[in-house]
Structures are given as structure tokens and as C-alpha cells.
Design a protein around this motif. Structure first.
Motif, PDB file in Angstrom:
ATOM      1  N   PRO A  80      10.495   2.168  -1.419  1.00 19.43           N
ATOM      2  CA  PRO A  80      11.457   2.861  -0.554  1.00 19.43           C
ATOM      3  C   PRO A  80      11.153   2.659   0.938  1.00 19.43           C
ATOM      4  N   LEU A  81       9.881   2.732   1.291  1.00 23.43           N
ATOM      5  CA  LEU A  81       9.497   2.535   2.685  1.00 23.43           C
ATOM      6  C   LEU A  81       9.738   1.091   3.117  1.00 23.43           C
ATOM      7  N   GLY A  86      12.110  -2.332   6.469  1.00 23.28           N
ATOM      8  CA  GLY A  86      12.360  -3.766   6.439  1.00 23.28           C
ATOM      9  C   GLY A  86      13.775  -4.132   6.826  1.00 23.28           C
ATOM     10  N   LEU A  87      14.778  -3.460   6.244  1.00 21.96           N
ATOM     11  CA  LEU A  87      16.176  -3.774   6.556  1.00 21.96           C
ATOM     12  C   LEU A  87      16.516  -3.397   7.996  1.00 21.96           C
ATOM     13  N   THR A  88      15.951  -2.283   8.472  1.00 19.09           N
ATOM     14  CA  THR A  88      16.181  -1.898   9.866  1.00 19.09           C
ATOM     15  C   THR A  88      15.643  -2.957  10.814  1.00 19.09           C
ATOM     16  N   LEU A 133      -1.272  10.855   2.878  1.00 15.90           N
ATOM     17  CA  LEU A 133      -0.474  11.099   1.693  1.00 15.90           C
ATOM     18  C   LEU A 133      -1.007  10.313   0.512  1.00 15.90           C
ATOM     19  N   GLU A 134      -0.840  10.849  -0.674  1.00 17.97           N
ATOM     20  CA  GLU A 134      -1.172  10.095  -1.872  1.00 17.97           C
ATOM     21  C   GLU A 134      -0.138   8.993  -2.053  1.00 17.97           C
ATOM     22  N   HIS A 135      -0.582   7.847  -2.564  1.00 17.62           N
ATOM     23  CA  HIS A 135       0.341   6.725  -2.721  1.00 17.62           C
ATOM     24  C   HIS A 135       1.467   7.065  -3.681  1.00 17.62           C
ATOM     25  N   GLU A 136       1.161   7.756  -4.759  1.00 18.77           N
ATOM     26  CA  GLU A 136       2.185   8.119  -5.728  1.00 18.77           C
ATOM     27  C   GLU A 136       3.070   9.225  -5.145  1.00 18.77           C
ATOM     28  N   GLY A 137       4.350   8.947  -5.048  1.00 23.89           N
ATOM     29  CA  GLY A 137       5.306   9.945  -4.585  1.00 23.89           C
ATOM     30  C   GLY A 137       5.186  10.283  -3.118  1.00 23.89           C
ATOM     31  N   MET A 138       4.866   9.320  -2.268  1.00 23.80           N
ATOM     32  CA  MET A 138       4.758   9.575  -0.843  1.00 23.80           C
ATOM     33  C   MET A 138       6.098  10.057  -0.293  1.00 23.80           C
ATOM     34  N   SER A 186       3.079  -3.145   4.707  1.00 21.96           N
ATOM     35  CA  SER A 186       3.340  -3.787   5.996  1.00 21.96           C
ATOM     36  C   SER A 186       3.664  -5.266   5.824  1.00 21.96           C
ATOM     37  N   ILE A 187       2.968  -5.919   4.913  1.00 23.50           N
ATOM     38  CA  ILE A 187       3.221  -7.338   4.671  1.00 23.50           C
ATOM     39  C   ILE A 187       4.641  -7.542   4.147  1.00 23.50           C
ATOM     40  N   ALA A 188       5.077  -6.673   3.227  1.00 21.68           N
ATOM     41  CA  ALA A 188       6.426  -6.786   2.674  1.00 21.68           C
ATOM     42  C   ALA A 188       7.485  -6.521   3.743  1.00 21.68           C
ATOM     43  N   ILE A 189       7.284  -5.488   4.572  1.00 21.85           N
ATOM     44  CA  ILE A 189       8.217  -5.199   5.662  1.00 21.85           C
ATOM     45  C   ILE A 189       8.265  -6.371   6.633  1.00 21.85           C
ATOM     46  N   THR A 190       7.100  -6.931   6.918  1.00 25.81           N
ATOM     47  CA  THR A 190       7.006  -8.061   7.835  1.00 25.81           C
ATOM     48  C   THR A 190       7.831  -9.244   7.345  1.00 25.81           C
ATOM     49  N   PHE A 191       7.756  -9.531   6.048  1.00 25.80           N
ATOM     50  CA  PHE A 191       8.515 -10.658   5.510  1.00 25.80           C
ATOM     51  C   PHE A 191      10.018 -10.441   5.667  1.00 25.80           C
ATOM     52  N   ILE A 192      10.511  -9.263   5.315  1.00 26.21           N
ATOM     53  CA  ILE A 192      11.943  -8.988   5.435  1.00 26.21           C
ATOM     54  C   ILE A 192      12.385  -9.079   6.898  1.00 26.21           C
TER      55      ILE A 192
END
Length: 263
Positions: A80-81, A86-88, A133-138, A186-192
Motif C-alpha cells: 500500500p505504501l 510510488g504513483l505520486t 510501527l510493526e511491519h504487519e498491518g502498518m 524505498s527501492i520499490a517506490i524508487t523504481f516506480i
């Protein structure tokens, strides 16, 4: 392209991408100053700020894609993050990348230095890992994530970066994402986001394809290696490495700007 220039670009591409894969950035924070200052020292010829920004944009896209592939099974990607930011940044980085064509080179360097300075300030205010935050359900503040991505996208697109060196401090210190999840996300957002920056630089004619291809070839090898090395290091060392890279790049760019204005 001379043999010396080929080897210089190969070294910059490999080392920069390996470091980028380790700390979750696209690599422009490292490669922008290296591409701007190292080639003239070694080969006698260099690149303009606009050319460096164009090469950095393409390199970041391939380096982040290679690092994302290496991270795909790590279980740390927060989707979700990734889509929110990424799209923004995909849209706003395109606007910044194309708009930079109408901006003076000196202004592009100043923008890069200001972005790096902001990242340094944020990095010196890291939250405690236990308070994250915990990774699960952030449940992160979505409006803040989108607003941050918008601002980072516009200005980082101008310097051929996806702003990933700003993303990491924001994810860690503002959105309070755990370190390893922040690196992968961050890497995934960076790619998009890089897709918009590359398109903007391409239509404005600011990409030198021959030296860029050398950087890309080195990046697809160096970035996955950095990802694997990061898994063997403690998170506090990864944070320290990221902060050090940003500080060095920031200091070198400001020194160059003041040296030019003082002449």
C-alpha cells in the motif's frame, strides 16, 4: 568514448549501485557528484549538470529494478505504501524532470545540495527502532506519505534522482517504518518513480545514451550485490552508511557551489 572514460563510468556505476542496494536508495545521491567531478579529474573531459541528471535518471531506474528483483522474496515490501508514494512520485518526478530543461545548471546543483541537506537534517533525528510501527498491518498517515512524495518527486526529478535519499529518512523518521522494511519499500517506490523521471529527461533530450549504457550495465550487477550484503549487516550500520553517503555528497556539492560563486 575513451578507454579511461569507460573504466571510470564502470567503476562509478558499480560502486554507487552496490552502496545504493545496501541502503535502499537509487544511487543518484552517490553518482550525481561522482559523475560531475570524477571524470574531469581522471580523463580531462566531463559532463554538464543536465547530462549528469539525464544519465542518473536512467541508471537509477535499472539499479532500482535490479535491487527490487533481489528483494522480491524478502517479505519486507509494504505494497500500500509503495503504490501511494510510488504513483505520486511517478507523476511529480516527470514534471520536475521535464521542467529542469528550462532551468540553469547552477540552479540544478543548488537544488540537489538543498535536497541532500534536508536529508541530512532528517537523518540526524532517527526514531528508536522500538518505537517504530510493526511491519504487519502498518497504519501510516496516508496524507503525509502522499504529500511527502509530491514534494520529493518534483525537486528530485530535476536532478535526475527519484529522491530515494530523501525517501529513506522520511520512511524512517517521519512515517516510522522499520529499517529493513523501509529499505525494501524505498527501492520499490524508487523504481516506480524513476519511470517518470526517465521519460521526462528523454523527451527533453538530456540523456547521453553511450555513457548511460555503461552505468546501466554496472548497476544491474552492483545493486543486487548490495542487497545481499545489506542482509548481513546490522540496521544501525546501514543507517550510519546512508547518513555518511548523504553528508559527503552534500558537503562536496556545497563546496563546489561556493567555490564557483566566490570566483
Amino acid at each position: 568514448m575513451s578507454l579511461n572514460m569507460f573504466l571510470v563510468l564502470l567503476g562509478i556505476g558499480f560502486i554507487g549501485s552496490m552502496l545504493a542496494g545496501m541502503v535502499g536508495v537509487g544511487g543518484a545521491v552517490v553518482k550525481y557528484p561522482l559523475l560531475l567531478y570524477i571524470p574531469p579529474l581522471i580523463t580531462g573531459t566531463g559532463f554538464t549538470s543536465h547530462e549528469v541528471a539525464g544519465m542518473s535518471a536512467v541508471q537509477v531506474m535499472f539499479a532500482s529494478a535490479a535491487a527490487l528483483w533481489a528483494n522480491r522474496k524478502g517479505g519486507q515490501l509494504h505494497r500500500p505504501l509503495i503504490w501511494d508514494m510510488g504513483l505520486t512520485m511517478l507523476i511529480t518526478s516527470f514534471a520536475g524532470a521535464y521542467g529542469a530543461h528550462f532551468v540553469q545548471e547552477s540552479i540544478v546543483n543548488v537544488i540537489y545540495a538543498i535536497l541532500a541537506t534536508i536529508a541530512v537534517v532528517i537523518m540526524f533525528r532517527p526514531p528508536k527502532e522500538a518505537g517504530m510501527l510493526e511491519h504487519e498491518g502498518m497504519n501510516y498517515p496516508r496524507w503525509l506519505a502522499i504529500l511527502s512524495a509530491s514534494l520529493v518527486g518534483v525537486f528530485s526529478g530535476m536532478v535526475g534522482s527519484t529522491g530515494s535519499f530523501l525517501l529513506m529518512p522520511i520512511l524512517l523518521s517521519v512515517l516510522k517504518i522499520p529499517t529493513r522494511a523501509a529499505i525494501a519499500t524505498s527501492i520499490a517506490i524508487t523504481f516506480i518513480a524513476s519511470l517518470g523521471g526517465v521519460f521526462g529527461k528523454a523527451i527533453s533530450g538530456e540523456i547521453l545514451w553511450n555513457p548511460t549504457l555503461v552505468l546501466v550495465w554496472a548497476s544491474v550487477v552492483g545493486a543486487p550485490l548490495g542487497v545481499h550484503l545489506a542482509r548481513r549487516l546490522r540496521t544501525r550500520w546501514l543507517k550510519a552508511l546512508l547518513a555518511t553517503l548523504i553528508i559527503l555528497a552534500c558537503a562536496r556539492t556545497w563546496w563546489s557551489i561556493f567555490a564557483i560563486t566566490g570566483q
